[in-house]
Every structure is written in C-alpha cells, then in structure tokens.
Design an enzyme around this catalytic site. Structure first.
Site, PDB file in Angstrom:
ATOM      1  CG  PHE A 112       2.075   7.803 -13.229  1.00 50.37           C
ATOM      2  CD1 PHE A 112       2.226   7.011 -12.134  1.00 50.37           C
ATOM      3  CD2 PHE A 112       3.043   9.260 -13.045  1.00 50.37           C
ATOM      4  CE1 PHE A 112       3.040   7.310 -10.804  1.00 50.37           C
ATOM      5  CE2 PHE A 112       3.302   9.565 -11.983  1.00 50.37           C
ATOM      6  CZ  PHE A 112       3.284   8.588 -10.868  1.00 50.37           C
ATOM      7  CE  LYS A 113       1.713  10.609  -9.765  1.00 47.54           C
ATOM      8  NZ  LYS A 113       1.674  11.760  -8.968  1.00 47.54           N
ATOM      9  CG  ASP A 114      -5.410   9.574 -15.504  1.00 42.48           C
ATOM     10  OD1 ASP A 114      -5.895  10.172 -14.673  1.00 42.48           O
ATOM     11  OD2 ASP A 114      -5.196   9.899 -16.658  1.00 42.48           O
ATOM     12  CG  LEU A 117      -5.643   9.028  -8.179  1.00 48.99           C
ATOM     13  CD1 LEU A 117      -4.615  10.471  -8.549  1.00 48.99           C
ATOM     14  CD2 LEU A 117      -6.325   9.148  -7.141  1.00 48.99           C
ATOM     15  CB  THR A 147      -1.235  13.367  -7.380  1.00 51.86           C
ATOM     16  OG1 THR A 147      -0.168  12.325  -7.522  1.00 51.86           O
ATOM     17  CG2 THR A 147      -2.312  12.935  -6.458  1.00 51.86           C
TER      18      THR A 147
END
Length: 496
Positions: A112-114, A117, A147
């Site tokens: 989900f960090k995509d 980011l 992350t």
C-alpha cells in the site's frame, strides 16, 4: 491552507514547506489548520487520478492546478498499477456480509505504500523548488518492511535527492529484504540496523532534530527530509483511496450515497488509519475506525485504556510491517482530539520519550474511544484467518490483511454492528509466502521463490510480476550498522 506543528502553536508553514522539511524543528508533526469539505457527488464520476487531483487541490493551495494534475498523472497513470486501477475494491458479500476489501497493493512494490510513494517524489521535488533554494534533499527512511522498498522505487534516480533506508536486520520478511537490497538507482542506499523498527525510527528522528548535524549538511547545500508517514506529503495521498473506495461501492450499488461505512486498517505507525480519519473530517461518512494490531498491541491497549505504554515485550511476528511500539502518527490524532493544545501534547510526547509511557486526560480518551475500536490477533490467529477466509470466501489474504479481517470479526461479534466495512488490504500475499503457506498445512520449500510458486498453485492465484522479477536481480546492498551509528553511516554515505 497552512500547516501548524503539533508541538509549537506559533509555527505556521505552507504545504510546500511542510513537505520539504518533513518534520518540524522541535520534533512536532505538521497538520493542516483546517479540513476542507469534500462534495462526494463531485468525485463520483471521476477516475482515481481525478479523485486524487480533487483531494490534493484542497490541501496544496500553493501548488497550481497544472502541478497537481502533473503529479497525480505521473504517479497513478502510465501503467504504474495493475490494469491502471490503483485501488480496486473486492466485495466478499456472497454470504450476506457487508465486507469489502480495498486492495492497495497493485503498484510496483506490491504494498500500500506505493499509493503515496509514487506521488511523493513529484510533490517533494516541486516543494524543494518552491522553498529550498536548490538544496539537495537527503531523504532518510526507517522501515518495518514495505515503506523502504516503495520509497526506494519512488525516488530512484530522482534529481536533487539522495535516499538512505534503514531497516531492522531481523525484522522484515526475506522477500521484503530482497526487494530493498536489489534496488536500482544511483542515488539510493540501504542499511540494516542491529535493532527493531522503533530503534530505526528513533535514530532517524534524532538525526532530523540534531541542529549541529543539520548545519553540517547545510554547508554542503543539503537538507534532511523524510519519506515516512511523518511527512505530510506521504500522508495526504492516502486520504484519496478511502474516498475512492466509498465512491466505487456507491457506483457498484453496494451502498447508497450518504450511507455510513466502517473502516478497518491493520495498523503499525498509525498513518494509514489516520488518513481515513482525515477523510471523515472532510465529510466521508465513517461510523467507526477499527484499528487492528498484531501481538505488538500497544494501540489496542491505548484505545481501550487511554494509557500508551511502550514498556513491553517486542514481538517479531509474521506481519512485520506492524511490528512497532511507537506509533508516530498517533501524535497527530491526539493533537486534533485534545483541542490542539500543543503544551499538553508535548508533555505526553516528552513523557513517552523519557519514561516510555503517557496517559491522556479523560476527555481525550473518551474522544478516542468514541471514534476507534482496538483489537489484536497473534500469529496463530492470523494464520487461521488466512485459512478461513480462503476456504469461505475464496480470497487469499496476506498476513497484515488477515489481522484486519480477524479484528473486524472480533468487532462484529462483540458489537453486532453490520455497517458495511471497508477493510484495507495492505500487501500482496506473495510478499510473505512462507507465512501464508502455513494456512495450507503443506510441506514448504526453503527458497522464497519456490514458496511463491507453491502458493500460486495451491491458491490458483497469480504471482505479481514485480515479485517474479526479483529472482534474477543482483544484490547491491549488504550494509549493517548499530542504531547508535546511524548518523555516522549517513555522513559516510552522503559524503559531506
């Protein structure tokens, strides 16, 4: 729209300043001075990029509409996400349940960090041009697994930036470690530390708030910044997908416009669930925020008691991205719920740093409980949820999503609240094939890529292309250091 620090009532900065700086001088986090109201009907017919532009434009008032459009298009278009659909919703309601999985792992690093980011580099480089007089941003990241890779991928070879990612040596999955240590890009570096995620996060915050070190880097035209969710530019894009999920459910006729939903989030550093709270402040009709923890259940205890106590055993679990005892973004929530009393909040944060615990006042504790439910699952329960969800719904969860599903089931049993639930699925199961295979009671191969192939065969699901590609990538980084030596590692790597 300007931003205040959670620990300095007098400080006021623009969005670009907040994003470029990452963290306030005294250690506080930047928060918006107000929450603009969103019109859900205005967003209903938009695609994900359009919804992102709508939300970001309300907070980034020192960015032009053209800049925001360019940032959103570069992040979420051009085939960056599977089927050009960054955040699809899968409804598991064939048994009459109001359960909907928000899949946030269809980007280049399968986590989900995509979602944040992929856009943060575009926001940060524009912020630096507006505020930093051409300085190079030295971006320091502490990661519990996801992350790090997402930040490395987002910032690789981005002009005007250098990045160092620190991760706990024995606190990430083999696949997460390989993702980071094979990362391409001339401006990035990775280092394992002897310690846990909290040690890494504390080390990074210490560097950010060291005036002598900042002055030393400034002499070489370099400044520190962050890609962790302490950075407003990381947190803001996460608000978008909660609106998007709601609107997708309306379009699919699973709910009606104006119906309330519950939001369920597997939580470590509290950023992802805080983004859903910010969506509510903007007008998203959320009834309850269900905060799901693993055995490191410091947030569960805090929500239930009002006391935050990190003085407890630290567990290395099969959901490593949640192996955190200091949830940094909780500071932002408490700022809003305690009446924006920076003196009171600073006292709590100082107590946490000096004594390892704090207790909020009764009014703040009541406000937290009115909004949030806290629950937790240990590793055994997590594997059981993976098994049951696959057998019952034909849906394969990763270890973090399973924690969320498990805690949601606890909430449902305890309260009987059948409000439609949006459950954040934060990673592909193929990032943790060893642990997910435990749900299938099979003999497991030793190699993580062989594990992934076996998982694909048993579940009849597809291995994501970014995971398959890791097999042939050469390892670039094998650095290690003590947590106390992180500043020296930064000096040596950046070569100031």
């Amino acid at each position: 729209m300007n931003y205040n620090s959670t620990r300095n009532a007098a400080l006021q900065v623009t969005a670009a300043q907040a994003i470029a700086q990452g963290i306030s001088e005294e250690g506080g986090l930047f928060v918006p001075q107000s929450f603009p109201k969103a019109d859900l009907n205005d967003m209903l017919g938009l695609d994900y990029i359009g919804r992102a532009e709508y939300v970001l434009s309300r907070f980034l008032t020192d960015f032009t509409p053209e800049e925001i459009k360019a940032c959103a298009g570069s992040a979420y278009g051009d085939g960056k996400f599977d089927d050009n659909t960054p955040a699809p919703v899968v409804s598991l309601d064939k048994h009459g349940e109001n359960k909907h999985i928000l899949e946030l792992w269809h980007g280049p690093t399968c986590a989900f960090k995509d979602m944040a980011l992929q856009i943060l580099p575009h926001l940060l480089t524009r912020s630096l041009k507006k505020t930093a007089d051409g300085k190079t941003a030295v971006i320091l990241v502490a990661t519990s697994g996801d992350t790090g890779k997402a930040a490395l991928e987002g910032f690789k070879d981005v002009a005007g930036t250098e990045m160092i990612v620190f991760y706990p040596e024995n606190g990430v999955s083999p696949m997460q470690k390989r993702q980071m240590n094979t990362q391409e890009g001339e401006n990035v570096c990775v280092c394992a530390i002897h310690g846990n995620f909290d040690d890494a996060q504390t080390g990074v915050k210490k560097i950010f708030t060291d005036p002598a070190l900042k002055a030393e880097f400034a002499q070489h035209n370099k400044m520190f910044s962050s890609a962790n969710s302490i950075n407003w530019g990381r947190l803001l894009p996460q608000i978008v997908y909660y609106f998007s999920a709601y609107l997708d459910l309306v379009n699919a006729k699973k709910i009606k416009m104006g119906d309330a939903i519950n939001v369920v989030v597997p939580t470590g550093n509290f950023g992802n669930i805080l983004a859903s709270y910010y969506a509510k402040r903007m007008g998203l009709p959320v009834h309850k925020f269900i905060c799901a923890s693993n055995s490191n259940n410091v947030l569960t205890d805090f929500i239930r008691t009002g006391t935050y106590d990190k003085k407890r055993a630290f567990y290395t679990t099969i959901s490593p991205s949640m192996d955190i005892l200091v949830s940094s973004n909780l500071e932002r929530l408490l700022y809003h719920l305690c009446g924006e009393d920076t003196e009171k909040l600073t006292g709590w944060m100082n107590a946490l740093q000096s004594g390892g615990a704090y207790t909020v006042d009764a009014a703040t504790a009541d406000a937290v409980r009115a909004l949030f439910y806290g629950g937790c699952c240990d590793d055994k329960e997590t594997v059981e949820v993976i098994r049951n969800t696959f057998e019952k719904d034909g849906y394969l969860c990763d270890t973090h999503t399973a924690v969320a599903v498990g805690v949601y089931e606890q909430y449902l049993k305890e309260t009987g609240d059948n409000t439609p639930a949006v459950i954040a699925s934060t990673a592909s199961p193929y990032k943790f094939p060893d642990s997910v295979l435990d749900a299938f009671d099979c003999e497991k191969p030793a190699d993580p890529f062989a594990e992934a192939e076996l998982l694909a065969k048993l579940s009849n699901t597809k291995i994501p292309a970014p995971i398959t590609a890791l097999r042939t990538k050469p390892v670039r980084f094998e650095n290690t250091c003590a947590a106390a030596d992180m500043a020296d590692f930064v000096r040596e790597t950046v070569r100031v």
